[in-house]
Design a protein around this motif. Structure first.
Motif, PDB file in Angstrom:
ATOM      1  N   ALA A 291      28.258  30.802  54.168  1.00  0.00           N
ATOM      2  CA  ALA A 291      29.631  30.566  54.018  1.00  0.00           C
ATOM      3  C   ALA A 291      29.937  29.667  52.757  1.00  0.00           C
ATOM      4  CB  ALA A 291      30.224  29.799  55.321  1.00  0.00           C
ATOM      5  N   VAL A 292      29.002  28.844  52.549  1.00  0.00           N
ATOM      6  CA  VAL A 292      29.289  27.820  51.296  1.00  0.00           C
ATOM      7  C   VAL A 292      29.237  28.630  50.140  1.00  0.00           C
ATOM      8  CG1 VAL A 292      28.242  26.025  50.057  1.00  0.00           C
ATOM      9  CG2 VAL A 292      28.332  25.719  52.419  1.00  0.00           C
ATOM     10  N   ILE A 293      28.024  29.525  50.033  1.00  0.00           N
ATOM     11  CA  ILE A 293      28.081  30.653  48.812  1.00  0.00           C
ATOM     12  C   ILE A 293      29.227  31.461  48.838  1.00  0.00           C
ATOM     13  CG2 ILE A 293      26.602  32.129  47.707  1.00  0.00           C
ATOM     14  CD1 ILE A 293      25.387  29.451  47.681  1.00  0.00           C
ATOM     15  N   ALA A 294      29.677  31.988  49.921  1.00  0.00           N
ATOM     16  CA  ALA A 294      30.820  32.874  49.656  1.00  0.00           C
ATOM     17  C   ALA A 294      31.939  32.205  49.272  1.00  0.00           C
ATOM     18  CB  ALA A 294      30.959  33.307  51.181  1.00  0.00           C
ATOM     19  N   GLY A 295      32.109  30.938  49.837  1.00  0.00           N
ATOM     20  CA  GLY A 295      33.256  29.861  49.236  1.00  0.00           C
ATOM     21  C   GLY A 295      33.092  29.722  47.667  1.00  0.00           C
ATOM     22  N   ILE A 296      31.909  29.530  47.270  1.00  0.00           N
ATOM     23  CA  ILE A 296      31.818  29.246  45.819  1.00  0.00           C
ATOM     24  C   ILE A 296      32.003  30.644  44.950  1.00  0.00           C
ATOM     25  CG2 ILE A 296      30.106  28.927  43.775  1.00  0.00           C
ATOM     26  CD1 ILE A 296      28.754  27.060  45.943  1.00  0.00           C
ATOM     27  N   SER A 297      31.622  31.755  45.596  1.00  0.00           N
ATOM     28  CA  SER A 297      31.730  33.158  45.022  1.00  0.00           C
ATOM     29  C   SER A 297      33.455  33.399  45.040  1.00  0.00           C
ATOM     30  CB  SER A 297      31.136  34.080  45.847  1.00  0.00           C
ATOM     31  OG  SER A 297      29.843  33.968  45.736  1.00  0.00           O
ATOM     32  N   TYR A 298      34.297  32.975  45.926  1.00  0.00           N
ATOM     33  CA  TYR A 298      35.454  33.039  45.933  1.00  0.00           C
ATOM     34  C   TYR A 298      36.371  32.286  44.928  1.00  0.00           C
ATOM     35  CZ  TYR A 298      36.309  36.047  50.077  1.00  0.00           C
ATOM     36  OH  TYR A 298      36.307  37.376  51.061  1.00  0.00           O
ATOM     37  N   VAL A 299      35.682  31.404  44.610  1.00  0.00           N
ATOM     38  CA  VAL A 299      36.369  30.522  43.493  1.00  0.00           C
ATOM     39  C   VAL A 299      36.215  31.115  42.096  1.00  0.00           C
ATOM     40  CG1 VAL A 299      36.198  28.299  42.253  1.00  0.00           C
ATOM     41  CG2 VAL A 299      35.985  28.164  44.796  1.00  0.00           C
ATOM     42  N   VAL A 300      35.029  31.627  42.129  1.00  0.00           N
ATOM     43  CA  VAL A 300      34.790  32.380  40.777  1.00  0.00           C
ATOM     44  C   VAL A 300      35.610  33.618  40.717  1.00  0.00           C
ATOM     45  CG1 VAL A 300      32.849  33.608  39.629  1.00  0.00           C
ATOM     46  CG2 VAL A 300      32.552  31.370  40.619  1.00  0.00           C
ATOM     47  N   LEU A 301      35.507  34.411  41.572  1.00  0.00           N
ATOM     48  CA  LEU A 301      36.265  35.636  41.906  1.00  0.00           C
ATOM     49  C   LEU A 301      37.894  35.410  41.553  1.00  0.00           C
ATOM     50  CD1 LEU A 301      34.563  37.427  44.789  1.00  0.00           C
ATOM     51  CD2 LEU A 301      34.526  38.279  42.302  1.00  0.00           C
ATOM     52  N   GLY A 302      38.296  34.139  42.199  1.00  0.00           N
ATOM     53  CA  GLY A 302      39.788  33.893  41.791  1.00  0.00           C
ATOM     54  C   GLY A 302      40.079  33.622  40.441  1.00  0.00           C
ATOM     55  N   LEU A 303      39.217  33.366  39.766  1.00  0.00           N
ATOM     56  CA  LEU A 303      39.563  33.022  38.278  1.00  0.00           C
ATOM     57  C   LEU A 303      39.682  34.258  37.716  1.00  0.00           C
ATOM     58  CD1 LEU A 303      37.071  29.898  37.544  1.00  0.00           C
ATOM     59  CD2 LEU A 303      39.415  30.012  38.124  1.00  0.00           C
ATOM     60  N   SER A 304      39.472  35.498  38.280  1.00  0.00           N
ATOM     61  CA  SER A 304      39.462  36.637  37.380  1.00  0.00           C
ATOM     62  C   SER A 304      40.760  37.334  37.925  1.00  0.00           C
ATOM     63  CB  SER A 304      38.410  37.682  37.923  1.00  0.00           C
ATOM     64  OG  SER A 304      38.336  38.101  39.242  1.00  0.00           O
ATOM     65  N   ALA A 305      41.590  36.758  38.699  1.00  0.00           N
ATOM     66  CA  ALA A 305      42.715  37.239  39.487  1.00  0.00           C
ATOM     67  C   ALA A 305      43.627  37.817  38.455  1.00  0.00           C
ATOM     68  CB  ALA A 305      43.309  36.354  40.447  1.00  0.00           C
ATOM     69  N   ALA A 306      43.990  37.074  37.153  1.00  0.00           N
ATOM     70  CA  ALA A 306      44.858  37.552  36.188  1.00  0.00           C
ATOM     71  C   ALA A 306      44.440  38.838  35.567  1.00  0.00           C
ATOM     72  CB  ALA A 306      44.916  36.341  35.242  1.00  0.00           C
ATOM     73  N   ALA A 307      43.139  39.033  35.238  1.00  0.00           N
ATOM     74  CA  ALA A 307      42.508  40.078  34.675  1.00  0.00           C
ATOM     75  C   ALA A 307      42.836  41.414  35.666  1.00  0.00           C
ATOM     76  CB  ALA A 307      41.189  40.150  34.317  1.00  0.00           C
ATOM     77  N   ALA A 308      42.572  41.032  37.039  1.00  0.00           N
ATOM     78  CA  ALA A 308      42.615  42.170  38.019  1.00  0.00           C
ATOM     79  C   ALA A 308      43.935  42.681  38.148  1.00  0.00           C
ATOM     80  CB  ALA A 308      42.227  41.725  39.201  1.00  0.00           C
ATOM     81  N   THR A 309      44.922  41.703  38.067  1.00  0.00           N
ATOM     82  CA  THR A 309      46.185  42.028  38.355  1.00  0.00           C
ATOM     83  C   THR A 309      47.047  42.850  37.075  1.00  0.00           C
ATOM     84  OG1 THR A 309      46.611  40.095  39.364  1.00  0.00           O
ATOM     85  CG2 THR A 309      48.657  41.109  38.706  1.00  0.00           C
ATOM     86  N   ALA A 310      46.449  42.407  35.884  1.00  0.00           N
ATOM     87  CA  ALA A 310      46.999  43.128  34.484  1.00  0.00           C
ATOM     88  C   ALA A 310      46.512  44.478  34.433  1.00  0.00           C
ATOM     89  CB  ALA A 310      46.227  42.232  33.443  1.00  0.00           C
ATOM     90  N   LEU A 311      44.939  44.686  34.950  1.00  0.00           N
ATOM     91  CA  LEU A 311      44.697  46.057  35.254  1.00  0.00           C
ATOM     92  C   LEU A 311      45.379  46.994  35.971  1.00  0.00           C
ATOM     93  CD1 LEU A 311      42.481  48.184  34.134  1.00  0.00           C
ATOM     94  CD2 LEU A 311      41.074  47.242  36.191  1.00  0.00           C
ATOM     95  N   LEU A 312      45.831  46.199  37.157  1.00  0.00           N
ATOM     96  CA  LEU A 312      46.595  46.865  38.261  1.00  0.00           C
ATOM     97  C   LEU A 312      48.077  47.316  37.845  1.00  0.00           C
ATOM     98  CD1 LEU A 312      45.447  45.485  41.644  1.00  0.00           C
ATOM     99  CD2 LEU A 312      44.459  47.468  40.429  1.00  0.00           C
ATOM    100  N   ALA A 313      48.584  46.460  37.028  1.00  0.00           N
ATOM    101  CA  ALA A 313      49.831  46.366  36.627  1.00  0.00           C
ATOM    102  C   ALA A 313      49.985  47.666  35.605  1.00  0.00           C
ATOM    103  CB  ALA A 313      50.510  45.177  35.956  1.00  0.00           C
ATOM    104  N   ALA A 314      48.877  47.824  34.728  1.00  0.00           N
ATOM    105  CA  ALA A 314      49.154  49.023  33.855  1.00  0.00           C
ATOM    106  C   ALA A 314      48.855  50.351  34.480  1.00  0.00           C
ATOM    107  CB  ALA A 314      47.978  48.859  32.810  1.00  0.00           C
ATOM    108  N   SER A 315      48.558  50.397  35.739  1.00  0.00           N
ATOM    109  CA  SER A 315      47.921  51.579  36.623  1.00  0.00           C
ATOM    110  C   SER A 315      49.373  52.223  37.315  1.00  0.00           C
ATOM    111  CB  SER A 315      46.829  51.210  37.378  1.00  0.00           C
ATOM    112  OG  SER A 315      47.204  50.283  38.359  1.00  0.00           O
TER     113      SER A 315
END
Length: 399
Positions: A301-325
């Motif tokens: 669960a600790v490793i999952a938490g760290i991974s979520y923080v890293v993935l959260g930093l990609s939220a803007a890129a993910a949203t930008a891609l979806l906004a163009a679709s």
């Protein structure tokens, strides 16, 4: 040092390879399988692409940090997740009076209710006492619209939609857990190939938190906050506790509910709708695959938490891609992610023959999307179904 002491194996203090793999898998599956639902829900209630990206990032980072803290504190694999049914509720509710600021106000009220449910046991028991057919029927009605999206996508964009659905179906036959992430990956590939991203500003891909000043309206509180609180508690927090208990972990449920409410309050001013205990991904971290030693599975669960923080930093890129679709394509992926939850909720709503009529009424009114007095159909579905439920049991008691 005695010979017996020299023969003692060294105590492993860090995470095992199995725990690292389980944690990364849990976060990857949790993020990839439902982030499209979150973005769709936030944008449906008035969020701009930047605000939706901010909400997604806030949810991912806050739940990651909180999971790390709680797992270390209790030495248990306590995983957090954003409320996927809650995001689906937002997608079905549509724009609210007062815009996104009113929706954020409703997120804050929902978070406060979750805190109260943890601190004041009667409120938590009252939520748990909502008849299962009604809670499941309301959830099924909320999910129906998104679950129909794959069919609609086939009619609008047959080549893309069929490719995504076939990918999901084939992978599901071998490993259901990977089916939705595979569909998301295929969607991303198709979007990169077919979408002109030149118009996207590079600056918009950087992670930025966008604070939103909340406003409060009665219609948003009744139409969003109350249903969001109910679906988050009934379909996420309570099952999340059940997963921990099934794996022989016994944390204080009230304390954990309070923490999820506090985390929701932290994320809400930046557009995050609700956080709760994880259920499916919690099973990954709490199961035997995470570590043979139950006392060391908290590392997953600790490793999952760290991974979520890293993935959260990609939220803007993910949203930008979806906004163009095309929106229908994103809704289709979200619908595939929710099919299992929809099927389980529908079965739970109709399983009890005595209360089936109340479940059907709740489902139909909720799924209709009717909005009276500015209040969403989820609330009216629960009211209508509750009335039929009460009448059924009053009639049975009178006989």
């Amino acid at each position: 040092m005695s010979g017996s002491e020299a023969m003692q194996p060294a105590v492993q203090r860090g995470p095992s390879i199995a725990a690292v793999a389980a944690g990364v898998l849990a976060a990857s599956v949790g993020f990839a399988s439902s982030f499209a639902v979150v973005i769709a829900g936030l944008q449906a209630v008035g969020a701009s692409p930047a605000q939706a990206a901010s909400g997604l990032m806030a949810l991912a980072v806050v739940k990651g940090v909180c999971a790390i803290y709680l797992s270390f504190k209790h030495r248990m694999p306590i995983s957090l997740a954003w409320s996927t049914p809650g995001a689906a509720l937002l997608a079905s509710s549509g724009a609210v009076e007062g815009g996104f600021s009113a929706a954020v106000g409703a997120f804050l009220v929902s978070g406060l209710l979750i805190v109260f449910a943890g601190l004041w046991r009667p409120l938590g028991r009252a939520v748990a006492a909502i008849p299962a057919p009604l809670a499941n029927a309301m959830l099924a009605g909320v999910l129906l619209g998104l679950c129909l999206a794959p069919v609609k996508a086939v009619a609008e964009l047959p080549a893309f939609a069929l490719t995504i659905i076939v990918t999901w179906a084939i992978v599901a036959r071998f490993k259901r857990l990977y089916a939705v992430p595979a569909a998301v990956l295929m969607t991303v590939v198709l979007l990169i190939i077919s979408t002109d991203l030149a118009g996207q500003e590079i600056g918009s891909l950087w992670p930025i938190l966008v604070p939103v000043t909340p406003s409060f309206s009665l219609s948003a509180i009744i139409g969003i906050a109350l249903p969001l609180f109910i679906v988050t508690m009934a379909s996420q927090n309570i099952p999340g506790m059940a997963v921990l208990n099934a794996n022989n972990y016994r944390p204080d449920p009230g304390a954990l509910f309070t923490w999820t409410g506090l985390c929701s309050l932290i994320a809400a001013p930046f557009g995050g709708h609700a956080l709760n205990l994880a259920a499916i991904t919690a099973a990954i971290c709490a199961g035997d695959e995470a570590d043979p030693d139950p006392k060391r599975r908290y590392w997953a669960a600790v490793i999952a938490g760290i991974s979520y923080v890293v993935l959260g930093l990609s939220a803007a890129a993910a949203t930008a891609l979806l906004a163009a679709s095309p929106p229908i394509l994103i809704q289709a992926v979200a619908g595939l992610a929710l099919l299992g939850a929809f099927g389980a909720a529908l079965m739970g709503a109709m399983a009890d023959q005595t209360n089936r009529e109340a479940g059907v009424v709740t489902f139909l009114v909720t799924a209709s999307g009717i909005g009276l007095l500015g209040i969403s159909g989820a609330f009216w579905g629960l009211v209508a179904g509750g009335a039929i439920y009460a009448l059924t049991h009053w009639r049975a008691a009178a006989q």
